[in-house]
Design a protein around this motif. Structure first.
Motif, PDB file in Angstrom:
ATOM      1  N   GLU A  90      -0.096  -3.119   7.774  1.00 28.84           N
ATOM      2  CA  GLU A  90       0.207  -2.762   6.388  1.00 28.84           C
ATOM      3  C   GLU A  90       1.701  -2.868   6.104  1.00 28.84           C
ATOM      4  O   GLU A  90       2.111  -3.302   5.020  1.00 28.84           O
ATOM      5  N   ILE A 123      -2.886  -1.082  -0.910  1.00 28.84           N
ATOM      6  CA  ILE A 123      -3.161   0.355  -0.890  1.00 28.84           C
ATOM      7  C   ILE A 123      -4.594   0.630  -1.345  1.00 28.84           C
ATOM      8  O   ILE A 123      -5.306   1.454  -0.756  1.00 28.84           O
ATOM      9  N   THR A 136       0.166   6.648   5.029  1.00 29.96           N
ATOM     10  CA  THR A 136       0.182   5.396   4.267  1.00 29.96           C
ATOM     11  C   THR A 136       1.412   5.291   3.378  1.00 29.96           C
ATOM     12  O   THR A 136       2.081   4.252   3.340  1.00 29.96           O
TER      13      THR A 136
END
Length: 252
Positions: free
Chosen positions: A179, A199, A224
């Motif tokens: 990511e 996301i 995240t």
């Protein structure tokens, strides 16, 4: 006051050398044993070697600058050992290394123009590539260490509750690297809106795991946001630096 493009060009190989030496060539075992003078000296030697190869100085000024960089790097790492392996010392340590590189580039901005590489190739694309690569390593690998240290205070609780058990080995680490890497590349490619889709995709894939447990949901959200935020900041910094080089190349 030295010209900004000169400063950036000199800083680029030093920055790339730093992230390679700190995050690719430094093993976990070396980090654990860095209290030993021999291990610290080995790490400092790797810093010197990578910086010498990437900067390729041809002047006495360049040799002195690399010696200062190496000694300062070792001193910063030695001081950090007294403050533990948590997020704040980690960030301060990295900031100190970056300030050292910036200071050397500001004081001796002609190191890159005097480099051996300038006689062998066109230097503007080379320094831009160095910045891109340094940013990628900083986003993916350095960011992984930062996020891990941010989340470390909660590990004991998660272990007791077995909240994070049952997954593939190191899958969370790999997901984080992917990511951050994708976020970094999307921003550099001029597609920052793609980060929103990244996301959203992760949220959908994690939905079943988080919908019934607030602890897991909070863990995923914090991790995240921290991971993508680090990559975004890194990409924006690299974009600003490379833009300055491109403007200078277009207006010699």
């Amino acid at each position: 006051m030295p010209a900004l493009p000169e400063v950036i060009q000199t800083a680029a190989p030093l920055l790339l050398a730093h992230v390679i030496a700190d995050f690719l060539l430094q093993s976990d075992r070396m980090i654990e044993r860095k209290t030993r003078p021999a291990t610290l000296a080995l790490h400092a030697g790797l810093v010197l070697l990578t910086a010498a190869l990437l900067l390729a100085p041809t002047t006495q000024e360049g040799t002195i600058a690399l010696a200062i960089l190496t000694v300062t790097h070792a001193a910063i790492d030695r001081i950090k050992l007294h403050f533990g392996d948590t997020l704040r010392p980690y960030l301060i340590d990295q900031a100190a290394h970056l300030l050292t590189i910036a200071a050397i580039a500001l004081v001796t901005p002609t190191l890159w123009s005097d480099s051996l590489w300038t006689a062998l190739t066109e230097t503007s694309p080379l320094t831009t590539a160095m910045l891109w690569l340094a940013g990628f390593i900083a986003a993916v690998t350095a960011g992984g260490h930062a996020v891990a240290k941010l989340m470390a205070p909660y590990h004991a609780f998660w272990t007791r509750r077995r909240i994070l058990g049952g997954g593939l080995k190191d899958a969370g680490k790999m997901i984080g690297q992917l990511e951050r890497g994708l976020t970094y590349l999307l921003v550099l490619a001029g597609l920052p809106s793609g980060v929103a889709f990244l996301i959203a995709a992760k949220s959908i894939l994690r939905f079943n795991a988080t919908k019934d447990d607030r602890h897991v949901a909070e863990y995923v959200i914090i991790g995240t946001l921290a991971s993508i935020g680090w990559a975004l900041l890194t990409a924006l910094c690299v974009t600003a630096l490379t833009a300055s080089l491109e403007i200078a190349a277009a207006n010699p």
